[in-house]
Design a protein around this motif. Structure first.
Motif, PDB file in Angstrom:
ATOM      1  N   PRO A   1       0.831  -1.196   0.000  1.00 60.10           N
ATOM      2  CA  PRO A   1       0.000   0.000   0.000  1.00 60.10           C
ATOM      3  C   PRO A   1       0.863   1.241   0.000  1.00 60.10           C
ATOM      4  O   PRO A   1       1.928   1.277   0.607  1.00 60.10           O
ATOM      5  CB  PRO A   1      -0.791  -0.137   1.322  1.00 60.10           C
ATOM      6  N   ALA A   2       0.367   2.279  -0.672  1.00 57.67           N
ATOM      7  CA  ALA A   2       1.166   3.495  -0.792  1.00 57.67           C
ATOM      8  C   ALA A   2       1.508   4.089   0.559  1.00 57.67           C
ATOM      9  O   ALA A   2       2.573   4.659   0.754  1.00 57.67           O
ATOM     10  CB  ALA A   2       0.406   4.526  -1.629  1.00 57.67           C
ATOM     11  N   ALA A   3       0.612   3.997   1.524  1.00 61.16           N
ATOM     12  CA  ALA A   3       0.844   4.606   2.818  1.00 61.16           C
ATOM     13  C   ALA A   3       1.999   3.959   3.565  1.00 61.16           C
ATOM     14  O   ALA A   3       2.548   4.528   4.501  1.00 61.16           O
ATOM     15  CB  ALA A   3      -0.422   4.535   3.673  1.00 61.16           C
ATOM     16  N   ASP A   4       2.385   2.747   3.177  1.00 65.98           N
ATOM     17  CA  ASP A   4       3.460   2.066   3.878  1.00 65.98           C
ATOM     18  C   ASP A   4       4.808   2.723   3.642  1.00 65.98           C
ATOM     19  O   ASP A   4       5.689   2.663   4.483  1.00 65.98           O
ATOM     20  CB  ASP A   4       3.548   0.595   3.426  1.00 65.98           C
ATOM     21  N   ASP A   5       5.011   3.317   2.467  1.00 64.84           N
ATOM     22  CA  ASP A   5       6.326   3.876   2.189  1.00 64.84           C
ATOM     23  C   ASP A   5       6.309   5.339   1.819  1.00 64.84           C
ATOM     24  O   ASP A   5       7.245   6.052   2.097  1.00 64.84           O
ATOM     25  CB  ASP A   5       7.052   3.066   1.107  1.00 64.84           C
ATOM     26  N   ASP A   6       5.264   5.838   1.177  1.00 66.25           N
ATOM     27  CA  ASP A   6       5.164   7.267   0.956  1.00 66.25           C
ATOM     28  C   ASP A   6       3.706   7.626   0.780  1.00 66.25           C
ATOM     29  O   ASP A   6       3.070   7.269  -0.189  1.00 66.25           O
ATOM     30  CB  ASP A   6       6.011   7.711  -0.245  1.00 66.25           C
ATOM     31  N   ASP A   7       3.187   8.352   1.723  1.00 67.26           N
ATOM     32  CA  ASP A   7       1.777   8.720   1.707  1.00 67.26           C
ATOM     33  C   ASP A   7       1.564   9.810   0.675  1.00 67.26           C
ATOM     34  O   ASP A   7       1.884  10.978   0.900  1.00 67.26           O
ATOM     35  CB  ASP A   7       1.376   9.195   3.106  1.00 67.26           C
ATOM     36  N   ASP A   8       1.009   9.421  -0.483  1.00 61.21           N
ATOM     37  CA  ASP A   8       0.832  10.368  -1.578  1.00 61.21           C
ATOM     38  C   ASP A   8       0.021  11.582  -1.161  1.00 61.21           C
ATOM     39  O   ASP A   8       0.304  12.699  -1.573  1.00 61.21           O
ATOM     40  CB  ASP A   8       0.151   9.675  -2.760  1.00 61.21           C
ATOM     41  N   ALA A   9      -1.008  11.354  -0.347  1.00 63.36           N
ATOM     42  CA  ALA A   9      -1.905  12.440   0.018  1.00 63.36           C
ATOM     43  C   ALA A   9      -1.200  13.504   0.850  1.00 63.36           C
ATOM     44  O   ALA A   9      -1.629  14.663   0.872  1.00 63.36           O
ATOM     45  CB  ALA A   9      -3.107  11.888   0.785  1.00 63.36           C
ATOM     46  N   ASN A  10      -0.139  13.139   1.550  1.00 74.58           N
ATOM     47  CA  ASN A  10       0.575  14.092   2.380  1.00 74.58           C
ATOM     48  C   ASN A  10       1.709  14.801   1.649  1.00 74.58           C
ATOM     49  O   ASN A  10       2.343  15.690   2.202  1.00 74.58           O
ATOM     50  CB  ASN A  10       1.138  13.381   3.621  1.00 74.58           C
ATOM     51  N   LYS A  11       1.986  14.390   0.436  1.00 75.78           N
ATOM     52  CA  LYS A  11       3.050  15.024  -0.337  1.00 75.78           C
ATOM     53  C   LYS A  11       2.543  16.312  -0.971  1.00 75.78           C
ATOM     54  O   LYS A  11       1.363  16.431  -1.294  1.00 75.78           O
ATOM     55  CB  LYS A  11       3.512  14.099  -1.468  1.00 75.78           C
ATOM     56  N   PRO A  12       3.433  17.270  -1.204  1.00 76.51           N
ATOM     57  CA  PRO A  12       3.036  18.406  -2.045  1.00 76.51           C
ATOM     58  C   PRO A  12       2.680  17.892  -3.442  1.00 76.51           C
ATOM     59  O   PRO A  12       3.297  16.937  -3.920  1.00 76.51           O
ATOM     60  CB  PRO A  12       4.302  19.273  -2.082  1.00 76.51           C
ATOM     61  N   PRO A  13       1.707  18.499  -4.102  1.00 78.60           N
ATOM     62  CA  PRO A  13       1.315  18.022  -5.432  1.00 78.60           C
ATOM     63  C   PRO A  13       2.393  18.291  -6.468  1.00 78.60           C
ATOM     64  O   PRO A  13       3.287  19.119  -6.278  1.00 78.60           O
ATOM     65  CB  PRO A  13       0.045  18.832  -5.739  1.00 78.60           C
ATOM     66  N   ALA A  14       2.293  17.568  -7.561  1.00 79.62           N
ATOM     67  CA  ALA A  14       3.211  17.763  -8.681  1.00 79.62           C
ATOM     68  C   ALA A  14       2.865  19.056  -9.421  1.00 79.62           C
ATOM     69  O   ALA A  14       1.814  19.665  -9.195  1.00 79.62           O
ATOM     70  CB  ALA A  14       3.137  16.570  -9.620  1.00 79.62           C
ATOM     71  N   GLN A  15       3.765  19.453 -10.303  1.00 78.36           N
ATOM     72  CA  GLN A  15       3.581  20.664 -11.091  1.00 78.36           C
ATOM     73  C   GLN A  15       3.831  20.355 -12.567  1.00 78.36           C
ATOM     74  O   GLN A  15       4.517  19.391 -12.908  1.00 78.36           O
ATOM     75  CB  GLN A  15       4.569  21.745 -10.651  1.00 78.36           C
ATOM     76  N   ILE A  16       3.283  21.197 -13.424  1.00 79.44           N
ATOM     77  CA  ILE A  16       3.562  21.135 -14.857  1.00 79.44           C
ATOM     78  C   ILE A  16       4.173  22.471 -15.248  1.00 79.44           C
ATOM     79  O   ILE A  16       3.507  23.510 -15.180  1.00 79.44           O
ATOM     80  CB  ILE A  16       2.292  20.884 -15.680  1.00 79.44           C
ATOM     81  N   ALA A  17       5.444  22.455 -15.606  1.00 76.25           N
ATOM     82  CA  ALA A  17       6.108  23.675 -16.064  1.00 76.25           C
ATOM     83  C   ALA A  17       5.775  23.900 -17.531  1.00 76.25           C
ATOM     84  O   ALA A  17       5.827  22.970 -18.332  1.00 76.25           O
ATOM     85  CB  ALA A  17       7.615  23.560 -15.875  1.00 76.25           C
ATOM     86  N   ILE A  18       5.414  25.128 -17.876  1.00 78.10           N
ATOM     87  CA  ILE A  18       5.153  25.499 -19.263  1.00 78.10           C
ATOM     88  C   ILE A  18       6.252  26.466 -19.693  1.00 78.10           C
ATOM     89  O   ILE A  18       6.423  27.535 -19.106  1.00 78.10           O
ATOM     90  CB  ILE A  18       3.766  26.136 -19.438  1.00 78.10           C
ATOM     91  N   ILE A  19       7.010  26.076 -20.723  1.00 78.55           N
ATOM     92  CA  ILE A  19       8.205  26.811 -21.130  1.00 78.55           C
ATOM     93  C   ILE A  19       8.030  27.330 -22.550  1.00 78.55           C
ATOM     94  O   ILE A  19       7.735  26.562 -23.474  1.00 78.55           O
ATOM     95  CB  ILE A  19       9.446  25.903 -21.054  1.00 78.55           C
ATOM     96  N   ASP A  20       8.202  28.626 -22.725  1.00 79.52           N
ATOM     97  CA  ASP A  20       8.172  29.243 -24.049  1.00 79.52           C
ATOM     98  C   ASP A  20       9.480  28.903 -24.748  1.00 79.52           C
ATOM     99  O   ASP A  20      10.567  29.281 -24.291  1.00 79.52           O
ATOM    100  CB  ASP A  20       8.004  30.756 -23.900  1.00 79.52           C
ATOM    101  N   MET A  21       9.399  28.215 -25.876  1.00 80.98           N
ATOM    102  CA  MET A  21      10.610  27.758 -26.563  1.00 80.98           C
ATOM    103  C   MET A  21      11.271  28.855 -27.401  1.00 80.98           C
ATOM    104  O   MET A  21      12.342  28.630 -27.952  1.00 80.98           O
ATOM    105  CB  MET A  21      10.286  26.530 -27.409  1.00 80.98           C
TER     106      MET A  21
END
Length: 383
Positions: free
Chosen positions: A162-182
């Protein structure tokens, strides 16, 4: 009276014309290439005519993972885990010509309409913080409000625990999507997504971006240019969605659920799940074949590439491959399939029609992802 016009060509102009013609001829006759990220060695370059590894771009210590090419194939963009940045590589020289600071754990990269989209997991330190104003330069605060972070129950890790056994996803900061002007190579904004954001796909009209959130069991939908949240699609609890691909006719999105060993078909118009199909263990990369008649799924924990009907999603065939084959691509002509198999430290080459093995290209330790130029259909990029 007839008018006669003369085109005056100076020696310098003739030289420039000749140089341009030679350059065009060189591009036209250049061998098609595949680029493979190796987390330990850098970026391998495969000559697709000879099916040989010809060179390696030296970003090995950076931990390269996700990669994508610009439209004309002159720039390869690589997400580097260890340095937390996006390396921009000149494909002719193999040199890193620019680095764009992203944040912690950059992983998946897609290029679309002049922008690069990079998923990353900033954690408590590193990378731009969530919320705030538009970025004036790379690394400053992002513009957009957080997306809907409601989530299903976290599922299991690939180990089966189970995820809670090694890293509790719900307690982590959320991921991000960087948008880069090429054009400027600046991060214009960073968008808050779900937890452990994985695959990236675009709608057929290019106006929306969809990302899979492994830790939340969701697919998030955003406006592609502004990053404004549109909708969060909840999937089966414990599924850990990873790969996502739009069907060639634009009607369906197919998402792989790694921990439940299934794929789901989402109606592109309603964004509702309309079908669930069993797969072998650990499906990740997913792509339609060049004509859309077949759907391919990399069942990484079963060392199998699975083939399904591209319309009914009925199972067609199972093809044995290497260990931890996460991503794959067709060659530009659609004749062969190339699978990056991380624990086999190599790329497996298959005939795209018979699925018979052709060759194994080694010296690619912890191969992660693969794309081709000219662009081919695959689990990361598509034509």
């Amino acid at each position: 009276m007839l008018e006669t016009r003369f085109a005056i060509t100076t020696p310098r102009r003739r030289s420039l014309i000749l140089i341009a013609a030679l350059a065009a001829a060189s591009i036209a006759h250049a061998a098609p290439l595949a680029y493979v990220t190796s987390e330990k060695a850098g970026v391998g370059v495969i000559d697709l005519d000879q099916m040989t590894l010809t060179r390696t771009f030296p970003v090995g210590a950076d931990g390269p993972r996700g990669l994508s090419l610009n439209a004309d194939g002159t720039r390869l963009l690589v997400a580097n885990k260890n340095t937390g940045d996006l390396a921009v590589i000149d494909t002719a020289s193999g040199e890193v010509v620019r680095r764009v600071k992203i944040g912690k754990n950059p992983e998946f990269v897609r290029v679309h309409n002049g922008y690069a989209y990079v998923t990353y997991e900033p954690g408590e330190e590193g990378g731009p913080p969530a919320g705030g104003k538009p970025a004036d330069k790379a690394g400053e605060k992002p513009a957009e409000k957080p997306a809907d972070k409601s989530a299903g129950t976290p599922g299991e890790k690939p180990s089966g625990k189970p995820a809670a056994d090694d890293d509790d996803d719900a307690n982590k900061p959320p991921a991000q999507i960087a948008i880069i002007d090429m054009k400027t190579w600046r991060m214009v904004r960073s968008v808050t997504s779900g937890h452990e954001t994985e695959g990236i796909e675009f709608s057929r009209d290019g106006k929306t971006i969809l990302v899979t959130n492994e830790g939340d069991d969701t697919v998030s939908v955003y406006h592609a240019r502004t990053g404004a949240p549109i909708k969060t699609v909840k999937l089966a609890a414990g599924g850990r969605p990873r790969g996502i691909r739009l069907s060639p006719d634009g009607k369906d999105y197919v998402v792989t659920l790694e921990s439940l060993s299934k794929l789901v078909v989402i109606d592109a118009r309603t964004l509702k799940v309309v079908k669930t199909v069993d797969t072998k263990l650990g499906p990740y990369g997913v792509a339609f074949g060049p004509e859309g008649k077949r759907l391919f799924v990399a069942a990484s924990r079963d060392k199998t590439l699975q083939v399904f009907d591209g319309h009914s999603y009925e199972h067609v065939a199972d093809v044995p491959v290497g260990q931890r084959c996460w991503h794959f691509s067709f060659t530009p002509d659609g004749a062969k399939l190339l699978l990056a198999c991380g624990r086999s430290d190599s790329v497996y080459v298959l005939d795209a029609q018979s699925y018979q093995p052709i060759k194994q290209i080694g010296e690619l330790p912890l191969a992660w992802g693969i794309v081709t130029y000219p662009h081919g259909d695959g689990s990361i990029e598509s034509k």
